[in-house]
Motif scaffolding. Sequence first.
Motif, mmCIF file in Angstrom:
data_model
loop_
_atom_site.group_PDB
_atom_site.id
_atom_site.type_symbol
_atom_site.label_atom_id
_atom_site.label_comp_id
_atom_site.label_asym_id
_atom_site.label_seq_id
_atom_site.Cartn_x
_atom_site.Cartn_y
_atom_site.Cartn_z
ATOM 1 N N VAL A 43 -28.955 -2.078 -14.844
ATOM 2 C CA VAL A 43 -28.071 -1.079 -14.247
ATOM 3 C C VAL A 43 -28.132 -1.195 -12.734
ATOM 4 N N ARG A 44 -27.057 -0.767 -12.104
ATOM 5 C CA ARG A 44 -27.047 -0.632 -10.644
ATOM 6 C C ARG A 44 -26.717 0.814 -10.334
ATOM 7 N N CYS A 45 -27.611 1.437 -9.587
ATOM 8 C CA CYS A 45 -27.450 2.843 -9.237
ATOM 9 C C CYS A 45 -26.788 2.984 -7.874
ATOM 10 N N HIS A 46 -26.278 4.159 -7.593
ATOM 11 C CA HIS A 46 -25.589 4.434 -6.331
ATOM 12 C C HIS A 46 -26.469 4.188 -5.108
ATOM 13 N N ASN A 47 -27.773 4.383 -5.229
ATOM 14 C CA ASN A 47 -28.650 4.326 -4.065
ATOM 15 C C ASN A 47 -29.258 2.958 -3.802
ATOM 16 N N ARG A 48 -28.786 1.906 -4.475
ATOM 17 C CA ARG A 48 -29.354 0.582 -4.227
ATOM 18 C C ARG A 48 -28.332 -0.511 -4.515
ATOM 19 N N ALA A 49 -28.527 -1.625 -3.840
ATOM 20 C CA ALA A 49 -27.615 -2.750 -4.005
ATOM 21 C C ALA A 49 -27.951 -3.586 -5.235
ATOM 22 N N HIS A 50 -29.228 -3.672 -5.561
ATOM 23 C CA HIS A 50 -29.672 -4.542 -6.649
ATOM 24 C C HIS A 50 -29.584 -3.849 -8.001
ATOM 25 N N TYR A 51 -29.590 -4.665 -9.025
ATOM 26 C CA TYR A 51 -29.660 -4.198 -10.405
ATOM 27 C C TYR A 51 -31.125 -4.139 -10.828
ATOM 28 N N GLY A 52 -31.386 -3.416 -11.884
ATOM 29 C CA GLY A 52 -32.720 -3.364 -12.470
ATOM 30 C C GLY A 52 -32.626 -2.756 -13.845
ATOM 31 N N PRO A 53 -33.708 -2.822 -14.592
ATOM 32 C CA PRO A 53 -33.680 -2.194 -15.918
ATOM 33 C C PRO A 53 -33.570 -0.680 -15.791
ATOM 34 N N PRO A 54 -32.988 -0.013 -16.757
ATOM 35 C CA PRO A 54 -32.940 1.449 -16.702
ATOM 36 C C PRO A 54 -34.350 2.011 -16.550
ATOM 37 N N GLY A 55 -34.478 3.015 -15.705
ATOM 38 C CA GLY A 55 -35.792 3.606 -15.503
ATOM 39 C C GLY A 55 -35.797 4.564 -14.340
ATOM 40 N N GLY A 56 -36.951 5.164 -14.107
ATOM 41 C CA GLY A 56 -37.086 6.105 -13.007
ATOM 42 C C GLY A 56 -38.476 6.703 -12.967
ATOM 43 N N VAL A 57 -38.616 7.711 -12.157
ATOM 44 C CA VAL A 57 -39.899 8.351 -11.904
ATOM 45 C C VAL A 57 -40.390 9.079 -13.152
ATOM 46 N N GLU B 85 -41.967 12.085 -14.778
ATOM 47 C CA GLU B 85 -42.117 13.502 -14.440
ATOM 48 C C GLU B 85 -43.535 13.960 -14.750
ATOM 49 N N ALA B 86 -43.960 15.035 -14.101
ATOM 50 C CA ALA B 86 -45.341 15.519 -14.227
ATOM 51 C C ALA B 86 -45.710 15.897 -15.656
ATOM 52 N N ASP B 87 -44.734 16.309 -16.448
ATOM 53 C CA ASP B 87 -45.041 16.793 -17.791
ATOM 54 C C ASP B 87 -44.721 15.793 -18.900
ATOM 55 N N GLU B 88 -44.602 14.500 -18.560
ATOM 56 C CA GLU B 88 -44.271 13.528 -19.595
ATOM 57 C C GLU B 88 -45.122 12.267 -19.462
ATOM 58 N N SER B 89 -45.213 11.542 -20.536
ATOM 59 C CA SER B 89 -45.926 10.266 -20.523
ATOM 60 C C SER B 89 -44.998 9.195 -19.962
ATOM 61 N N PRO B 90 -45.542 8.073 -19.488
ATOM 62 C CA PRO B 90 -44.672 6.987 -19.029
ATOM 63 C C PRO B 90 -43.733 6.480 -20.121
ATOM 64 N N ALA B 91 -44.208 6.390 -21.361
ATOM 65 C CA ALA B 91 -43.332 5.932 -22.448
ATOM 66 C C ALA B 91 -42.178 6.907 -22.657
ATOM 67 N N ARG B 92 -42.462 8.188 -22.607
ATOM 68 C CA ARG B 92 -41.397 9.195 -22.758
ATOM 69 C C ARG B 92 -40.421 9.114 -21.589
ATOM 70 N N ALA B 93 -40.927 8.841 -20.382
ATOM 71 C CA ALA B 93 -40.045 8.697 -19.218
ATOM 72 C C ALA B 93 -39.088 7.525 -19.415
ATOM 73 N N ALA B 94 -39.579 6.418 -19.943
ATOM 74 C CA ALA B 94 -38.711 5.263 -20.198
ATOM 75 C C ALA B 94 -37.624 5.623 -21.204
ATOM 76 N N GLU B 95 -37.998 6.345 -22.264
ATOM 77 C CA GLU B 95 -37.011 6.779 -23.260
ATOM 78 C C GLU B 95 -35.972 7.703 -22.625
ATOM 79 N N ARG B 96 -36.442 8.670 -21.847
ATOM 80 C CA ARG B 96 -35.534 9.642 -21.211
ATOM 81 C C ARG B 96 -34.581 8.954 -20.243
ATOM 82 N N GLU B 97 -35.130 8.088 -19.395
ATOM 83 C CA GLU B 97 -34.287 7.408 -18.414
ATOM 84 C C GLU B 97 -33.254 6.507 -19.084
ATOM 85 N N LEU B 98 -33.647 5.818 -20.151
ATOM 86 C CA LEU B 98 -32.702 4.972 -20.883
ATOM 87 C C LEU B 98 -31.563 5.814 -21.438
ATOM 88 N N GLN B 99 -31.890 6.941 -22.044
ATOM 89 C CA GLN B 99 -30.856 7.813 -22.592
ATOM 90 C C GLN B 99 -29.987 8.393 -21.482
#
Length: 190
Positions: free
Chosen positions: A37-51, A53-67
């Motif tokens: 994906v390419r987001c509004h705030n960057r020129a490059h592409y990358g896999p779906p993802g993001g920060v 959150e304090a109340d989630e596991s990294p695996a759950r964050a990957a699932e949430r960001e993908l959705q």
Amino acid sequence: MQQHTPDEHAAFLAGLPRAFSAASALVTDTAGRVLLVRCHNRAHYGPPGGVVEADESPARAAERELQEEVGLVLPAGRLLVVSWITGDGTTPTQMPGSQLVFDMGTVPAGTGVTLQPEEVVEAVWAQPADLLPLMGPLRAERIRAALDARDGGEVRVVTSTRAELNADTERFAAGAASRGERAPAGPGTP
């Protein structure tokens, strides 16, 4: 064991280095292409993802960001890559951080995505050999490491400095500008 006062404990915690954590989703299709994906705030592409959150596991964050970013609901599989970015922590753009890349599986070729228009400009399915026109070499290395980890069964660790990552972003943006592509303003993201 020495007991500390609440103020001493708070001072100790305040003095610890800080780093942010992010998670991303490696999704491929049956044609061997990687979802980017390419987001509004960057020129490059990358896999779906993001920060993460304090109340989630990294695996759950990957699932949430993908959705959120592309509308795919896939369970996070095993961890493929730990990417550590060093930084001096003097400013938010110099913070150290970790990017955890999870295997989200393989979907049929032709699988459609639904973009989150507030964040994502576009999504592409790219062959691993075609990553460099879409991102800098450090980010391409992270994706290749994830593909190698998927095939080889071992988690890969990729380390770079914040300065190297920022230079990678600037080189990619300059190349995009020379090709006549619009590069968004703002700092790059891992």
